[in-house]
Design a protein around this motif. Structure first.
Motif, mmCIF file in Angstrom:
data_model
loop_
_atom_site.group_PDB
_atom_site.id
_atom_site.type_symbol
_atom_site.label_atom_id
_atom_site.label_comp_id
_atom_site.label_asym_id
_atom_site.label_seq_id
_atom_site.Cartn_x
_atom_site.Cartn_y
_atom_site.Cartn_z
ATOM 1 N N LYS A 20 0.834 -1.209 0.000
ATOM 2 C CA LYS A 20 0.000 0.000 0.000
ATOM 3 C C LYS A 20 0.868 1.258 0.000
ATOM 4 C CE LYS A 20 -4.146 -1.885 0.226
ATOM 5 N NZ LYS A 20 -5.150 -1.699 -0.869
ATOM 6 N N MET A 21 1.955 1.212 0.763
ATOM 7 C CA MET A 21 2.858 2.366 0.810
ATOM 8 C C MET A 21 3.501 2.611 -0.550
ATOM 9 S SD MET A 21 4.633 1.662 4.548
ATOM 10 C CE MET A 21 5.770 3.046 4.453
ATOM 11 N N ARG A 22 3.833 1.537 -1.256
ATOM 12 C CA ARG A 22 4.442 1.690 -2.584
ATOM 13 C C ARG A 22 3.456 2.291 -3.589
ATOM 14 N NH1 ARG A 22 9.074 -1.195 -4.084
ATOM 15 N NH2 ARG A 22 8.168 -1.666 -6.136
ATOM 16 N N GLU A 23 2.171 2.013 -3.380
ATOM 17 C CA GLU A 23 1.161 2.589 -4.271
ATOM 18 C C GLU A 23 1.006 4.092 -4.059
ATOM 19 O OE1 GLU A 23 -2.430 0.485 -3.603
ATOM 20 O OE2 GLU A 23 -1.724 -1.413 -4.462
ATOM 21 N N LYS A 24 1.205 4.540 -2.808
ATOM 22 C CA LYS A 24 0.937 5.941 -2.477
ATOM 23 C C LYS A 24 2.171 6.832 -2.528
ATOM 24 C CE LYS A 24 -3.172 5.222 0.383
ATOM 25 N NZ LYS A 24 -3.832 5.518 1.681
ATOM 26 N N PHE A 25 3.349 6.239 -2.287
ATOM 27 C CA PHE A 25 4.559 7.056 -2.200
ATOM 28 C C PHE A 25 5.579 6.592 -3.234
ATOM 29 C CE2 PHE A 25 2.747 6.630 2.101
ATOM 30 C CZ PHE A 25 2.391 7.953 2.321
ATOM 31 N N PRO A 26 6.308 7.529 -3.825
ATOM 32 C CA PRO A 26 7.317 7.146 -4.828
ATOM 33 C C PRO A 26 8.487 6.382 -4.215
ATOM 34 C CG PRO A 26 7.437 9.498 -4.360
ATOM 35 C CD PRO A 26 6.211 8.996 -3.684
ATOM 36 N N HIS A 27 8.819 6.719 -2.972
ATOM 37 C CA HIS A 27 9.925 6.036 -2.295
ATOM 38 C C HIS A 27 9.508 5.698 -0.859
ATOM 39 C CE1 HIS A 27 12.700 6.827 -5.564
ATOM 40 N NE2 HIS A 27 12.304 8.095 -5.568
ATOM 41 N N ILE A 28 10.009 4.575 -0.390
ATOM 42 C CA ILE A 28 9.729 4.135 0.981
ATOM 43 C C ILE A 28 11.045 4.063 1.738
ATOM 44 C CG2 ILE A 28 8.730 2.304 2.418
ATOM 45 C CD1 ILE A 28 7.076 1.450 0.060
ATOM 46 N N SER A 29 10.987 4.382 3.004
ATOM 47 C CA SER A 29 12.186 4.312 3.836
ATOM 48 C C SER A 29 12.738 2.886 3.856
ATOM 49 C CB SER A 29 11.857 4.757 5.262
ATOM 50 O OG SER A 29 12.925 4.463 6.135
ATOM 51 N N SER A 59 15.400 -2.675 -5.230
ATOM 52 C CA SER A 59 14.969 -1.811 -6.342
ATOM 53 C C SER A 59 15.019 -0.335 -5.966
ATOM 54 C CB SER A 59 13.550 -2.193 -6.779
ATOM 55 O OG SER A 59 12.597 -1.840 -5.791
ATOM 56 N N GLU A 60 15.062 -0.057 -4.659
ATOM 57 C CA GLU A 60 15.181 1.325 -4.191
ATOM 58 C C GLU A 60 16.633 1.803 -4.215
ATOM 59 O OE1 GLU A 60 12.761 3.349 -3.240
ATOM 60 O OE2 GLU A 60 11.026 2.038 -2.999
ATOM 61 N N GLY A 61 17.543 0.918 -4.669
ATOM 62 C CA GLY A 61 18.951 1.298 -4.768
ATOM 63 C C GLY A 61 19.751 1.051 -3.509
ATOM 64 N N TYR A 62 19.218 0.258 -2.603
ATOM 65 C CA TYR A 62 19.906 0.015 -1.333
ATOM 66 C C TYR A 62 20.937 -1.100 -1.481
ATOM 67 C CZ TYR A 62 20.653 -1.346 3.530
ATOM 68 O OH TYR A 62 21.221 -1.664 4.736
ATOM 69 N N SER A 63 22.124 -0.888 -0.925
ATOM 70 C CA SER A 63 23.167 -1.915 -0.899
ATOM 71 C C SER A 63 23.131 -2.607 0.461
ATOM 72 C CB SER A 63 24.551 -1.289 -1.125
ATOM 73 O OG SER A 63 24.619 -0.689 -2.403
ATOM 74 N N PRO A 64 22.702 -3.854 0.506
ATOM 75 C CA PRO A 64 22.519 -4.519 1.800
ATOM 76 C C PRO A 64 23.835 -4.769 2.528
ATOM 77 C CG PRO A 64 22.220 -6.074 -0.002
ATOM 78 C CD PRO A 64 22.347 -4.720 -0.623
#
Length: 366
Positions: A20-29, A59-64
């Motif tokens: 749901k957060m991905r539907e409403k916001f372009p980026h998620i923390s 996909s958000e560009g995070y390096s784990p």
């Protein structure tokens, strides 16, 4: 909200919240993704949801980091997807990262639960070859696995690894049992090692061995691993030595597992003197009783047929709202062994806390 779902292990709802957060916001923390994956790591059969969340996070560009890989690995292990867990293990190095002791512990713990002792030992060897030092949790898990799968011949390697390459405790016990170290006057005491510590260990060889053991600076988890083995072997002298170590070494103060193993040993050996010493020291050190401690003390009373004391402890724990798990063997045996009147009094006393359905389940188990 994700924090609340983490507390209640609601991984499915956490997954839906992220969608749901991905539907409403372009980026998620990234922290939201991590928390949702951590929620999955607490639950069985949540590996698919965790994998989807992982891919979204990347996909958000995070390096784990290593800890992120470990959280996802925990999800796979919980779901018994060991092949995926090992692929992830290899992926850690591909990302230029190094597995930690916790990474190996997750895999070994998973194989412990599945009973795969051969693969667990292989992971243990890989761990040592990689230069990662096993900790007490590693060794406790492996010893527990080898005991359950009846492979005790491999335990001695782990015991030596814990003690710097040699089994100091076996040497100490052997010296204690020799005629030169033990006088006839000590044989009547069940606690002669504890009661005559200074005299016994004034002998040069024993003092040297004891000092070398102390210089290992073992933490409580490592001492618990050793204690687990020697309790299983019914080696009273080794148990007394290790118990004394928990009292004299600052970083090795007893924890819940230590007391569980010690009280279990007392029950198996019917050693009333050691039981009394442990309980006295625990009281003096301000140890807080929990349901696990109550269970082990009840086990001791059952093994030594002190059913009245067991019932008194059980009633006292209920009065303190310290409700134990009545399905465990010590409580079931205690309620069954004791008089019928007191048994049903105990059931009546806890019925208001357990509810009618749980009360009838308890009656059926008895």
């Amino acid at each position: 909200m994700l924090n609340i779902l983490f507390e209640y292990r609601g991984f499915e709802t956490s997954f839906e919240v992220i969608l749901k957060m991905r539907e409403k916001f372009p980026h998620i923390s990234i922290d939201d993704y991590k928390l949702a994956i951590r929620t999955c790591s607490l639950c069985a059969n949540a590996s698919q949801a965790a994998q989807s969340l992982w891919e979204m996070m990347l996909s958000e560009g995070y390096s784990p980091k290593v800890v992120d890989f470990e959280t996802l690995m925990q999800c796979y292990v919980k779901s018994k997807a060991f092949a995926e867990a090992e692929k992830l293990f290899d992926l850690i190095r591909e990302h230029g990262l190094e597995p930690t002791v916790w990474t190996y512990n997750i895999l070994i713990n998973g194989y412990n639960k599945s009973g795969s002792w051969e693969r667990a030992l292989q992971i243990y060897q890989i761990m040592k070859l990689a230069g990662v030092r096993p900790d007490g949790i590693t060794c406790t898990t492996l010893i527990d696995l080898l005991l359950k799968t009846k492979q005790p011949q491999y335990v001695h390697v782990i015991l030596k690894d814990l003690q710097g390459g040699e089994n100091l405790i076996d040497q100490i016990v052997q010296s204690l049992r020799s005629s030169d170290s033990r006088g006839d006057s000590r044989e009547d005491s069940a606690l002669w090692v504890l009661d005559t510590w200074e005299n016994v260990f004034s002998e040069s060889k024993l003092r040297e061995l004891s000092d070398r053991f102390d210089q290992l600076h073992l933490r409580k988890t490592s001492l618990n691993a050793l204690l687990l083995w020697y309790v299983q072997q019914n080696d009273d002298l080794a148990v007394q030595f290790l118990y004394h170590a928990t009292q004299r070494l600052g970083k090795a103060r007893p924890d819940d597992l230590t007391y569980k193993l010690l009280l279990w040993h007392c029950a198996r050996q019917r050693n009333a003197e050691l039981f009394q010493r442990i309980m006295t020291n625990a009281t003096q050190q301000g140890v807080q009783y929990n349901s696990s401690m109550v269970r082990e003390v009840c086990r001791y009373f059952v093994f030594t047929e002190q059913f009245e004391k067991g019932m008194q402890l059980l009633k006292h724990s209920i009065d303190c709202t310290l409700l134990p798990n009545f399905k465990t063997q010590p409580f079931r045996m205690l309620l069954w062994k004791y008089s019928e009147a007191v048994t049903f009094f105990a059931i009546y006393s806890i019925s208001s806390m357990l509810g009618e359905g749980e009360t009838w389940k308890l009656v059926e188990t008895i």
